[in-house]
Every structure is written in C-alpha cells, then in structure tokens.
Design an enzyme around this catalytic site. Structure first.
Site, PDB file in Angstrom:
ATOM      1  N   SER A  94     -50.272   5.973  41.512  1.00  0.00           N
ATOM      2  CA  SER A  94     -51.388   5.002  41.404  1.00  0.00           C
ATOM      3  C   SER A  94     -51.981   5.230  40.525  1.00  0.00           C
ATOM      4  CB  SER A  94     -52.382   5.588  42.458  1.00  0.00           C
ATOM      5  OG  SER A  94     -52.927   6.908  41.908  1.00  0.00           O
TER       6      SER A  94
ATOM      7  N   LYS B 246     -51.485   0.684  53.701  1.00  0.00           N
ATOM      8  CA  LYS B 246     -51.678   0.118  52.223  1.00  0.00           C
ATOM      9  C   LYS B 246     -50.966  -0.892  52.354  1.00  0.00           C
ATOM     10  CE  LYS B 246     -53.246   4.157  48.913  1.00  0.00           C
ATOM     11  NZ  LYS B 246     -51.921   5.291  49.112  1.00  0.00           N
TER      12      LYS B 246
ATOM     13  N   HIS C 295     -47.830   3.888  47.708  1.00  0.00           N
ATOM     14  CA  HIS C 295     -48.364   3.171  46.731  1.00  0.00           C
ATOM     15  C   HIS C 295     -46.564   2.008  46.297  1.00  0.00           C
ATOM     16  CE1 HIS C 295     -52.353   2.821  46.051  1.00  0.00           C
ATOM     17  NE2 HIS C 295     -51.890   4.258  45.579  1.00  0.00           N
TER      18      HIS C 295
HETATM   19  C1  LIG Z   1     -52.554   7.110  49.810  1.00  0.00           C
HETATM   20  C2  LIG Z   1     -51.679   7.875  49.835  1.00  0.00           C
HETATM   21  C3  LIG Z   1     -51.252   8.263  50.497  1.00  0.00           C
HETATM   22  C4  LIG Z   1     -52.617   8.906  51.833  1.00  0.00           C
HETATM   23  O1  LIG Z   1     -52.570   7.251  52.705  1.00  0.00           O
HETATM   24  P1  LIG Z   1     -53.655   7.665  54.206  1.00  0.00           P
HETATM   25  O2  LIG Z   1     -52.655   7.327  54.680  1.00  0.00           O
HETATM   26  O3  LIG Z   1     -54.624   7.098  53.714  1.00  0.00           O
HETATM   27  O4  LIG Z   1     -53.808   9.092  54.543  1.00  0.00           O
HETATM   28  C5  LIG Z   1     -50.716   9.992  50.789  1.00  0.00           C
HETATM   29  N1  LIG Z   1     -49.929  10.248  49.073  1.00  0.00           N
HETATM   30  C6  LIG Z   1     -49.967   8.959  48.422  1.00  0.00           C
HETATM   31  C7  LIG Z   1     -48.785   8.850  47.116  1.00  0.00           C
HETATM   32  C8  LIG Z   1     -50.799   7.783  48.497  1.00  0.00           C
HETATM   33  O5  LIG Z   1     -50.789   6.680  47.771  1.00  0.00           O
END
Ligand SMILES: *Cc1c(COP(=O)(O)O)cnc(C)c1O
Length: 396
Positions: free
Chosen positions: A183, A242, A211
């Site tokens: 990210s 996301k 992501h």
């Molecule tokens: C955002 C993210 C998470 C966490 O996701 P949530 O559903 O908000 O807990 C886990 N792993 C990665 C790689 C992320 O970017």
C-alpha cells in the site's frame, strides 16, 4: 492507580506530538466520493480513499442494503455457528469464490480478522511461514499468534524468498504469504515468480488481495489475474472495505479443506459477530455487478494511466505502479507535510507519509486513484500538484 497511569499516558502522548507523529482526524460531513465536504465547510477533491471503484456511495448498493434491512432486519445478534448464518451469508461466500476462482469462502468482520485467524488453526511448530517484510500489520499479528517458524524476506525480493524456502526445507509444511499490492509504494507482488518458487520448493501460497482485488488485472480479479496464475494460490484473503463497496467485512477464500478447518477453529470467526444482512446483501449485489461488466476497472485503469503520464511529464518522481496507488516521492518528511497542506488549500485532499510509516528519507504523498474521478478532477489535481511543486521547488 489511574492518576499515575493518566500522567504516564499524557507523557507518552506528548512525546508522540513532539515527534510530529500525532495523527489528527479530519472530519467529513458528506458521503465518501470523488468530492467530499469537510467540517470546515470546504469542498475538496478526495485522492486518499480506498474507494477504488467509486462504490462507497453507489445507488445500487444502497438499494440492496435497504432491501435487506426491510426483509432480513438490522443485525444477527449471533456468531455464525450458533444462529448467525442467513442464506445471504452463504450466497456471498459463493459469489466471492466465483470471483476469485476458488473452492469456498469464509466471511469475517474484517480482513484484519481474516488474517488474524488464518495461521494459527492451520500451522503448528513443525511448519514454516515465509512472509514479505512489507506485509500488512494484520498478517504480522496473525503470524504472531501462530506457533509456526517465521521467515522474512525483503519486499518482493525473489532471491531472498528462495534462500528462505531452502532454509525452510527442514519444516513440515511451508506457506509463503504476501500482500498482492503493497500500500505504500503501490507495487505488486511478482506472483508468477512466487508461484514458480513455491512449486519448486514445495510450498503453499497465501495472498492478501485487500488493495488489489477489484483493482488489478483486466477484470479486477487481482494479482492472480495480472500474472495469469488464477487458482494457483491455496489461500486468498481480502476486504469488503476497499474497492468492494467500502463498508466493512473480510474474507478468506481458497481450498475447500482449508475453509472447512477455519470454520471449525478460526477464533475471530468463532467468537465474533456475524456480518449484518445489509452489508452482506450489498456485497452480493456488488459481485453481481463485477460479473456483468469491467466498466469500472476500465475507467480506473484509464484514470491511473492518465494521472501517471501527466505527473511524470510534469517532472514528478513517482514509484512505478501497477495498482491505483501513485507514490509521489518527496523524500523529506517536512516537505511532504507542507506539500499536502498546500494541496488542501488548493482543494485537493491527499496525505503525506513519512517515517515510521515509510523508511527514513522516503517521505512521499500517496495518491489513490478511483473510478469515481472524472477527467476534470484529475486535471485539477495535476494542476494543483504542478503549482505547489513549483512553489516548493520540487519541479521546475
Ligand atoms: C486494509 C487492509 C487490511 C484490513 O482490512 P479491513 O477489512 O479494514 O480490516 C488487511 N490487509 C491489507 C493488505 C489491507 O490493505
């Protein structure tokens, strides 16, 4: 007791502030979207949400959520295995498996829980987890909860991964785990090479597509599509928070027996509440939309290419990306803060990242593109970047 603890906390908090690391939260008073209104009344262009497909405020998803509210109620008041499973939960699990070309899926309250609950039930002290050094915090925490031996390789470094795989030959089972897209830089994990090495050294593969799912690959199926290795990873985790609507929820999808075992033993699944019907029904609708058309992916990819091309032409230094993340490199922490503040004055909301979130001397502004952005939004952001970049001597 609390008086002592209070002064201890206040001291720690002021240290965080003095180090310039205190995180303030900007308050938004509109839905999430390409433009948002903040509590000062200012309308700004939003380039820092994970709203990659622009679905956070999608009318069809809102209708689906309302439908479920009317027909299935507000909450489940139960974990899945007691009385928290509706037909909707099973349907969404099936939709996710179809999307990724996997055998079965298990839902969680969040991807953080999916990663927290995936390792401990599956691997023990005879086994090995081989993890990319830039993997998400939730993977790191999940690995900590598991007794397996830990190996770490430098980000996307295939020579190091091979060394660790050789070292781990002494272990019973080996699992290589990587984020699909990292990210902070927006780089993708080289899945073709990772799968080849895992095959050569007899290891399983887990990918966190949080992501990358919905974003990467022609139809948004993630890094397994981008590198043409669909069905080759035993485990995929991801988020509904996301690209996939941005509400809440996570999942693990993959081999049937793995999912079966997680339903029996994964603690965040067994001991945490079921997802609310409205979120689940909107999720089903979302995956139906994904199956119908790649319009949103096409637009997102066009937007990303356009932004990258214009920003590079303007003279900015941007990390190579195959995702919807553009890391505009400024290297200096203070400069990144100043740059982001000036962009906000220009009506463009982005965040500057610096140590310890990224390595020292690698401060940057992270721009996240979205299918919600129109060309005029992109042009406005590029113009603002150019103006501020010249003012601060970053570009000529
Ligand atoms: C955002 C993210 C998470 C966490 O996701 P949530 O559903 O908000 O807990 C886990 N792993 C990665 C790689 C992320 O970017």
């Amino acid at each position: 007791m609390y008086t002592k603890f209070q002064s201890f906390l206040n001291q720690e908090l002021s240290q965080i502030k003095e180090a310039g690391l205190f995180k303030e939260e900007r308050i938004i008073t509109s839905p999430q979207g390409a433009t948002i209104r903040v509590s000062t009344g200012q309308e700004v262009l939003n380039f820092c949400a994970n709203n990659y497909l622009g679905l956070s405020n999608n009318p069809k998803l809102i209708v689906a959520a309302k439908e479920a509210l009317d027909t299935r109620g507000y909450g489940m008041s139960s974990v899945r295995f007691i009385c928290g499973t509706q037909d909707l939960h099973k349907q969404l699990e099936q939709k996710i498996a179809e999307f990724f070309g996997t055998e079965d899926t298990i839902l969680y309250a969040a991807a953080f829980d999916a990663n927290g609950g995936v390792f401990e039930p599956l691997l023990g002290d005879d086994d090995a987890i081989i993890s990319d050094s830039l993997n998400h915090a939730s993977i790191i925490d999940g690995v900590r909860l598991c007794k397996a031996n830990r190996y770490r390789y430098a980000n996307a470094n295939m020579e190091e991964l091979e060394e660790k795989l050789i070292e781990a030959q002494k272990n019973r089972f080996r699992l290589v785990v990587t984020d699909g897209v990292f990210s902070m830089d927006g780089n993708v994990a080289p899945m073709d090479k990772i799968i080849a090495l895992a095959t050569k050294y007899d290891a399983m593969v887990m990918i966190d597509e949080s992501h990358s799912a919905g974003v990467v690959g022609k139809s948004g199926r993630g890094v397994t599509e981008l590198f043409d290795v669909r069905g080759k990873a035993e485990i995929i985790t991801g988020t509904l928070g996301k690209a996939f609507g941005g509400a809440v929820g996570g999942f693990t999808t993959g081999k049937k027996e793995i999912i079966d075992m997680l339903r029996q033993r994964s603690r965040p699944y067994l001991f945490s509440n079921s997802l609310p019907p409205m979120v689940v029904n909107a999720g089903i609708k979302m995956f139906e939309m994904m199956a119908e058309t790649t319009e949103l992916q096409d637009k997102l990819h066009r937007n990303t290419d356009y932004f990258m091309e214009k920003m590079l032409a303007a003279g900015f230094d941007i990390k190579p990306t195959k995702s919807a993340i553009a890391a505009v490199m400024l290297y200096d922490a203070k400069l990144s803060q100043e740059f982001a503040a000036k962009l906000l004055d220009e009506g463009v909301y982005v965040i500057g990242f610096y140590f310890p979130v990224v390595p020292k001397g690698e401060a940057r502004i992270r721009v996240q593109l979205s299918a919600a952005h129109e060309l005029e939004h992109l042009d406005k952001a590029i113009a603002a970047f150019s103006k501020v970049g010249k003012e601060l001597g970053v570009i000529k």
